[in-house]
Write an enzyme that holds these catalytic residues in place. Structure first.
Site, short mmCIF file in Angstrom:
data_model
loop_
_atom_site.label_atom_id
_atom_site.label_comp_id
_atom_site.label_asym_id
_atom_site.label_seq_id
_atom_site.Cartn_x
_atom_site.Cartn_y
_atom_site.Cartn_z
N GLY A 215 36.17 41.70 53.24
CA GLY A 215 35.91 41.66 54.66
C GLY A 215 34.69 40.81 54.96
O GLY A 215 33.99 40.36 54.05
N GLY A 217 30.89 39.71 56.77
CA GLY A 217 29.61 40.26 57.18
C GLY A 217 28.87 41.06 56.14
O GLY A 217 29.16 41.02 54.94
N CYS A 242 35.47 42.05 46.54
CA CYS A 242 34.58 41.27 47.40
C CYS A 242 33.64 42.20 48.18
O CYS A 242 32.80 42.86 47.58
CB CYS A 242 35.39 40.35 48.30
SG CYS A 242 34.42 38.97 48.95
N LEU A 243 33.76 42.29 49.50
CA LEU A 243 32.96 43.24 50.26
C LEU A 243 33.13 44.64 49.69
O LEU A 243 32.19 45.44 49.67
CB LEU A 243 33.36 43.21 51.73
CG LEU A 243 32.62 44.22 52.61
CD1 LEU A 243 31.44 43.58 53.32
CD2 LEU A 243 33.56 44.84 53.65
N GLN A 246 30.66 45.41 47.06
CA GLN A 246 29.34 45.64 47.64
C GLN A 246 29.24 47.03 48.26
O GLN A 246 28.22 47.72 48.11
CB GLN A 246 29.05 44.55 48.67
CG GLN A 246 29.08 43.14 48.10
CD GLN A 246 29.34 42.08 49.15
OE1 GLN A 246 29.14 42.31 50.35
NE2 GLN A 246 29.81 40.92 48.73
N ASN A 284 34.87 34.09 48.33
CA ASN A 284 34.47 33.88 49.71
C ASN A 284 33.55 35.01 50.13
O ASN A 284 34.00 36.03 50.64
CB ASN A 284 35.69 33.80 50.63
CG ASN A 284 35.29 33.68 52.10
OD1 ASN A 284 34.15 33.37 52.41
ND2 ASN A 284 36.23 33.92 53.00
N GLY A 286 29.16 35.89 51.35
CA GLY A 286 27.79 35.48 51.58
C GLY A 286 26.78 36.53 51.20
O GLY A 286 25.57 36.30 51.31
N TYR A 287 27.26 37.70 50.77
CA TYR A 287 26.41 38.78 50.29
C TYR A 287 26.81 39.10 48.85
O TYR A 287 27.94 38.80 48.42
CB TYR A 287 26.55 40.03 51.16
CG TYR A 287 26.01 39.84 52.56
CD1 TYR A 287 24.77 40.34 52.94
CD2 TYR A 287 26.75 39.16 53.52
CE1 TYR A 287 24.28 40.16 54.22
CE2 TYR A 287 26.28 38.96 54.81
CZ TYR A 287 25.03 39.46 55.15
OH TYR A 287 24.54 39.28 56.43
N HIS A 324 38.23 37.11 44.15
CA HIS A 324 39.56 37.50 44.62
C HIS A 324 40.59 37.31 43.51
O HIS A 324 41.11 36.20 43.32
CB HIS A 324 39.96 36.67 45.85
CG HIS A 324 39.27 37.11 47.10
ND1 HIS A 324 39.74 38.13 47.89
CD2 HIS A 324 38.13 36.67 47.68
CE1 HIS A 324 38.92 38.31 48.92
NE2 HIS A 324 37.93 37.43 48.81
N GLU A 326 43.56 38.18 43.53
CA GLU A 326 44.88 37.96 44.14
C GLU A 326 44.99 36.57 44.77
O GLU A 326 45.93 36.29 45.52
CB GLU A 326 45.13 39.02 45.22
CG GLU A 326 44.47 38.77 46.57
CD GLU A 326 42.96 38.85 46.59
OE1 GLU A 326 42.36 38.44 47.59
OE2 GLU A 326 42.35 39.31 45.59
#
Length: 355
Positions: A215, A217, A242-243, A246, A284, A286-287, A324, A326
């Protein structure tokens, strides 16, 4: 006189050719992918960002809906050295401002040196540098988008009937369609739940596995998903991408931080610390996870900068990936992640640990 202006946080205003008119703003980022532009543009993780393609020609193999990762384009605007007419038509249909005929090499270099930055865009016959600057002035930082999950998540639960291998509660923080497809291909039934799902929502599904999606942000803004991880850790296997990685790290005592310009592309090398094997991955974000905490082991790292790409706790039944697995259109080096995830269900590791 150009009919497109890009105002940057560093004070510059770049002139370009306008391809789709409009005014907008967002965090300026870039991707190094030279294929997969349809997948990138429909990736929910690009919400509230302006996407720059470093590859000079975008749209050269057309636009096919079967390649989409979601039902709409997510970046607020798109930038390339040159867009083909077919992709411009698609962007225009979705009212996404687009510009080209600018030096994207210089733009990418600026982002690498200065970091992802706020920007404003004005495109069209009446566009002016001042209009672009006005958009820039109204631009918020990514962490300020505290309710960004609501912009990309399913509004209501959705069930994708697969098979009996596992029942998965997928918390949709902006999930790519390929995650669902990868689970269905392995005979799982997937219940997609909104990003702010409660424990009662998950209990109603009676899942074998809790899966936190990718996701956009700041992961600290996904408090409900973090709470679910905290609620179910040790009782259900937990996976994340990914997110999702985190969020899991934050829930288990780790910490996350914003990167200078993130990882975005299809050529990120990741090394598995156990086997020493290096795979190429699509990313993809940014954190990233700064500290994993005491409950998670770092199992994979990015070859370029050493950031955590995989976290695990075998006893608690936790496995996550920053990249990712997938990825479409590829590479497919790491698709076995989904097999590992479903192995957690078949072995019942987390349930056994909590007994």
């Amino acid at each position: 006189m150009s009919d497109a202006y890009l105002a940057l946080e560093d004070g510059r205003v770049v002139e370009a050719r306008g391809r789709v008119s409009g005014r907008t703003r967002g965090e300026l980022v870039f991707t190094t992918a030279y294929t997969g532009y349809e997948e990138s543009l429909t990736d929910p993780s690009y919400e509230e960002q302006v996407l720059t393609f470093s590859y000079p020609l975008i749209g050269n193999y057309g636009v096919r809906e079967e390649r989409f990762e979601s039902d709409r384009i997510h970046p607020r605007a798109a930038i390339a050295r040159e867009f083909t007419e077919e992709i411009v038509d698609w962007l225009d249909t979705e009212d996404v401002p687009a510009i080209d005929h600018l030096d994207t090499r210089e733009l990418v270099t600026s982002i690498r040196e200065e970091g992802a930055m706020k920007c404003g865009i004005a495109v069209g016959p009446d566009a002016t540098p001042e209009a672009a600057k006005d958009e820039l002035a109204a631009c918020k930082g990514m962490s300020e988008h505290t309710n960004i999950g609501a912009q990309v998540s399913a509004d209501d639960p959705v069930v994708y009937e697969g098979g009996s291998a596992a029942t998965v509660a997928l918390i949709d923080c902006g999930a790519k369609g390929s995650i669902v497809d990868s689970l269905l291909e392995r005979d799982a039934t997937v219940h997609v739940l909104p990003y702010d799902a409660t424990r009662a929502d998950v209990e109603a599904v009676d899942p074998d596995l809790l899966f936190i999606s990718n996701g956009p942000g700041d992961p600290e803004n996904f408090e409900a998903a973090e709470a679910l991880v905290d609620d179910y850790i040790g009782d259900l296997p937990v996976a994340g991408i990914c997110l999702g990685q985190q969020v899991v790290a934050n829930a288990l005592g780790g910490s996350t931080e914003k990167m200078a310009f993130g990882h975005r592309g299809v050529n990120q090398p990741v090394r598995d610390l156990d086997s020493g094997r290096v795979v190429m991955t699509t990313q993809n974000h940014g954190y990233t996870v700064g500290e994993p905490g005491d409950q998670l082991d770092v199992t994979q790292v990015n070859v370029n900068d050493g950031t955590a790409e995989g976290l695990e706790n075998e006893e608690l039944g936790v496995i996550t990936r920053q990249y990712h697995p997938e990825a479409n259109p590829g590479p497919h080096d790491s698709l076995d992640f989904f097999d590992e995830v479903l192995d957690l269900v078949s072995t019942g590791t987390a349930v056994a640990a909590s007994d």
